[in-house]
Design a protein around this motif. Structure first.
Motif, PDB file in Angstrom:
ATOM      1  N   MET A  49      -0.504  -3.580  -2.711  1.00 32.55           N
ATOM      2  CA  MET A  49       0.904  -3.449  -2.310  1.00 32.55           C
ATOM      3  C   MET A  49       1.692  -2.673  -3.367  1.00 32.55           C
ATOM      4  SD  MET A  49       2.011  -6.804  -0.171  1.00 32.55           S
ATOM      5  CE  MET A  49       1.995  -7.947  -1.503  1.00 32.55           C
ATOM      6  N   GLY A  50       2.419  -1.643  -2.885  1.00 33.64           N
ATOM      7  CA  GLY A  50       3.251  -0.836  -3.763  1.00 33.64           C
ATOM      8  C   GLY A  50       2.513   0.245  -4.524  1.00 33.64           C
ATOM      9  N   ASP A  51       1.209   0.371  -4.345  1.00 36.71           N
ATOM     10  CA  ASP A  51       0.382   1.292  -5.128  1.00 36.71           C
ATOM     11  C   ASP A  51      -0.328   2.272  -4.194  1.00 36.71           C
ATOM     12  OD1 ASP A  51      -1.639   2.523  -6.680  1.00 36.71           O
ATOM     13  OD2 ASP A  51      -1.933   0.719  -7.896  1.00 36.71           O
ATOM     14  N   TYR A  52       0.139   3.524  -4.165  1.00 42.53           N
ATOM     15  CA  TYR A  52      -0.423   4.537  -3.275  1.00 42.53           C
ATOM     16  C   TYR A  52      -1.897   4.793  -3.571  1.00 42.53           C
ATOM     17  CZ  TYR A  52       4.300   5.420  -1.699  1.00 42.53           C
ATOM     18  OH  TYR A  52       5.548   5.272  -1.162  1.00 42.53           O
ATOM     19  N   LYS A  53      -2.250   4.881  -4.833  1.00 39.19           N
ATOM     20  CA  LYS A  53      -3.635   5.145  -5.216  1.00 39.19           C
ATOM     21  C   LYS A  53      -4.547   3.999  -4.779  1.00 39.19           C
ATOM     22  CE  LYS A  53      -6.396   6.233  -9.341  1.00 39.19           C
ATOM     23  NZ  LYS A  53      -7.299   5.117  -9.522  1.00 39.19           N
ATOM     24  N   ALA A  54      -4.158   2.779  -5.063  1.00 45.99           N
ATOM     25  CA  ALA A  54      -4.978   1.614  -4.694  1.00 45.99           C
ATOM     26  C   ALA A  54      -5.133   1.511  -3.181  1.00 45.99           C
ATOM     27  CB  ALA A  54      -4.352   0.335  -5.256  1.00 45.99           C
ATOM     28  N   GLN A  55      -4.069   1.807  -2.450  1.00 46.82           N
ATOM     29  CA  GLN A  55      -4.167   1.740  -0.992  1.00 46.82           C
ATOM     30  C   GLN A  55      -5.071   2.849  -0.458  1.00 46.82           C
ATOM     31  OE1 GLN A  55      -0.799   0.994   1.451  1.00 46.82           O
ATOM     32  NE2 GLN A  55      -0.191  -0.796   0.273  1.00 46.82           N
TER      33      GLN A  55
END
Length: 137
Positions: A49-55
Motif C-alpha cells: 500500500m502506497g508503494d508503486y514499486k512494491a505494487q
C-alpha cells in the motif's frame, strides 16, 4: 519449441523507447488474454500500500502465476498495458522500471498510462498482458 512471438522494430522510429514497437504471433499460435494483474495477496488484501514499486513487483509476481496456469511464461507475452493510478510521471516511471526489468531482453510492445483510479482499495498498479504459445501437437 520455437517461440510464437516475434518482436518487430523499425529504424524509422525512435530508439528511446524501451520496448519493441510491434509484435506478431506465428500462425497456429494460441493467444492467451490475461486479466489485469493486480497487486493482491492470496487473501485478497492489497500488497505494498502506497508503494508503486512494491505494487508493480506483486503484479508481476501474480502475472507469472497466471501465465503458468495458462501454460505460458513471460517470454510468451506479446504485449502489455501498465496502468498506474497517479498524475505524476515519476510514479509511472517507478512502476515501469519494475516491469521493464522483469521482461529483460524480451522488451514487448507496451503502453504505460496514468489513470485516476483502479478497482481495489489502495490499488496503484495493474498490468494487462497478452501472450502467444505454440502448443505441442
Amino acid at each position: 519449441m520455437p517461440s510464437a512471438v516475434s518482436l518487430i522494430r523499425s529504424k524509422q522510429l525512435s530508439s528511446v523507447a524501451e520496448y519493441a514497437y510491434a509484435a506478431s504471433a506465428r500462425a497456429g499460435a494460441r493467444l492467451i488474454f490475461l486479466a489485469g494483474s493486480c497487486p493482491l495477496n492470496e487473501d485478497g488484501s492489497t500488497a505494498g500500500m502506497g508503494d508503486y514499486k512494491a505494487q508493480a513487483e506483486k503484479a508481476i509476481e501474480n502475472m507469472h502465476l497466471a501465465l503458468e496456469a495458462a501454460g505460458a511464461e513471460i517470454q510468451d507475452v506479446i504485449s502489455t498495458r501498465v496502468l498506474v493510478a497517479s498524475t505524476q510521471q515519476a510514479d509511472l516511471v517507478a512502476a515501469w522500471e519494475v516491469v521493464r526489468q522483469a521482461f529483460g531482453d524480451h522488451d514487448v510492445p507496451s503502453t504505460l498510462m496514468g489513470v485516476t483510479v483502479l478497482g481495489y482499495d489502495h490499488q496503484l498498479v495493474e498490468i494487462e498482458a497478452v501472450a502467444a504459445v505454440m502448443d505441442a501437437v
